[in-house]
Write an enzyme that holds these catalytic residues in place. Sequence first.
Site, PDB file in Angstrom:
ATOM      1  N   THR A  64      97.588  31.645  23.554  1.00 37.92           N
ATOM      2  CA  THR A  64      97.325  33.078  23.488  1.00 37.92           C
ATOM      3  C   THR A  64      96.355  33.307  24.619  1.00 37.92           C
ATOM      4  OG1 THR A  64      97.587  33.055  21.116  1.00 37.92           O
ATOM      5  CG2 THR A  64      96.266  34.846  21.976  1.00 37.92           C
TER       6      THR A  64
ATOM      7  N   GLU B 223     106.395  34.257  17.211  1.00 43.27           N
ATOM      8  CA  GLU B 223     105.383  34.867  16.340  1.00 43.27           C
ATOM      9  C   GLU B 223     105.782  34.838  14.867  1.00 43.27           C
ATOM     10  OE1 GLU B 223     101.812  35.566  17.274  1.00 43.27           O
ATOM     11  OE2 GLU B 223     103.161  36.123  18.887  1.00 43.27           O
TER      12      GLU B 223
HETATM   13  O1  DON Z   1      98.156  36.151  16.117  1.00 45.45           O
HETATM   14  C1  DON Z   1      97.692  35.050  15.870  1.00 45.45           C
HETATM   15  O2  DON Z   1      96.766  34.876  15.108  1.00 45.45           O
HETATM   16  C2  DON Z   1      98.287  33.834  16.549  1.00 45.45           C
HETATM   17  N1  DON Z   1      99.665  34.077  16.853  1.00 45.45           N
HETATM   18  C3  DON Z   1      97.477  33.519  17.763  1.00 45.45           C
HETATM   19  C4  DON Z   1      97.972  32.275  18.439  1.00 45.45           C
HETATM   20  C5  DON Z   1      96.995  31.651  19.339  1.00 45.45           C
HETATM   21  O3  DON Z   1      95.864  32.054  19.455  1.00 45.45           O
HETATM   22  C6  DON Z   1      97.467  30.453  20.045  1.00 45.45           C
HETATM   23  N2  DON Z   1      96.516  29.992  21.006  1.00 45.45           N
HETATM   24  N3  DON Z   1      95.731  29.187  20.968  1.00 45.45           N
END
Ligand code: DON
Length: 579
Positions: free
Chosen positions: A378, A417
């Site tokens: 992310t 997601e």
């Molecule tokens: O929205 C969320 O909480 C996750 N999909 C975030 C994913 C994430 O931070 C991956 N990276 N390290």
Amino acid sequence: MPLNRRILIAASLSITFALAPLTGVFAASPAPAKGEHGMVVTAQHLASEVGIGVLKRGGNAVDAAVAVGYALAVVYPNAGNIGGGGFMTIRFKDGKSTFLDFRERAPLAATKTMYLDKDGNPVKGASLDGYLAVGVPGSVAGLEMAREKYGKLSRQDLMAPAIGYARDGFILNQGDVASFAGSADRLAKDPAAAAIFLKPDGKPYGIGERLVQPDLAASLVAISEKGTDAFYKGAIADAIVKASGAKGGILAKPDFEQYAVRELKPVTCTYRGYEITSSPPPSSGGVIICEILNVLEGYPLSYLGAGSAETVHVMVEAMRYAYVDRNSALGDPDFVDNPVSKLLDKAYAKDIRDKIDPFRAGVSQDLMPKGFGESKETTHYSIIDDEGNAVAVTYTLNGSFGAGVVADGTGILLNNEMDDFTQKPGVPNLYGLVQGEANAIQPKKTPLSSMSPTVVAKDGKPFMVIGSPGGSRIITITLEAIVNVIDHGMNIQEAIDAPRIHHQWLPDKVYVEPFGLSPDTEKLLAGMGYHLDLADQTWGQAAGILVGGKSLAEVEKGGGARYNGAIDSRAASGEALGY
Ligand code: DON
């Protein structure tokens, strides 16, 4: 020893050692970047330059955020995206704030049990790899809504740098290539993804080589010329739907046609007189950060000291209680009645404090609600402009390179997601989160997120812009940066670089970054009943800005740089740029 007595000892110790920071010469971290007119902090240096360029040619922080969003989709393809989704928290110069939710939605054909086999067990990888893992992307709609409502510059202007980097390519540095190398096997499985991100011999790109993405350039040009319809109603949606149908997915054209961004009221709370503005559901981030801060407000953290066993104890207990709420009570606000006001109530925080034993670790199993059956994937960026508009954006493909698939001809990596939903109550997801019914899969529903783009204000003025990737740990990463600045007096770079701890209720472990605690602190915590997981890897890549000085002491003294930016030292390719 009673807690009060221990606090006194800690207080006298902190007086003894208070001299050390005052000398101010030796810092554990590099000095933050300085700027008088604007600051852009992102996880990829070229994207930071794009953002600063926008501010310099008269765009505001929202314009810069839009241009950075598109640029990261090209120069930071493991997380930057137009095939995923995210959140934007904006605090305007007049103190008003808003929140754009452009996170993915479950396809119309999604079902609660779509990742379970006939015996009701999760099918390994089904929510992570390939088209079945893909939620309906929101980034293009979100960036465009931000620009239309709150930006000043044209779409063509803001997208031009991204188009240039996609069409002409950019030279990869050490940080860039590390992400490709780590995902080479996965990318190799999808011919369209492999054709972009691997060399013709199947090997990942090396340092100094140029990555060119002509299909992505064509998609960006189409969006630049025709707007969101090019993505949601035109050839791009058609190509993704076609590939999805051919390769086991369920995405359909109406999923794209019906996608809509939600503009929501951010979550707000106060912490020791600071005003926190952060992400509301469908993120858990703002609510859970506020819940933890409300609990911590009752403890003298600055006296207890950064990294002391007592500070870790109260932080972990606050995290334990808050993550139970996160994992059992929160979900998409269109589907779930989120108990936000209860969770944000200071009286509720006091009830939690009353349950925390000052000397012993809590037990997660004892907090099981009734009927309850990492990574660099992310990215977060923080921006502030000359007028004082502050923008925090966290957006994602979820896992690194998302679902690892690109629809032919689009150049667009698609997210995974859907894994953020509860596949089955009690079964952990990619981030080990054990979640419940509130986050069950339903058509058009958005999975619960931890992303926490946050702006902190003091006396009506912006004070800090902060956020991070890190899956379920985003919440504690963001929280710890805030506490490190407000309670422990660290400057913004030190606050971001400081070793992290994390607890998320289940599994009942305290995760500790390498060298995060001294061996004697570890022993004290183990003696209190904690199970420590001493990680061999760091996590998160926070990006932060502090206004008025590099640390709280400098802000209070006056005379510090107006904007002080810090990219996490864990982010190999990022940069904080001020002007
Ligand atoms: O929205 C969320 O909480 C996750 N999909 C975030 C994913 C994430 O931070 C991956 N990276 N390290």
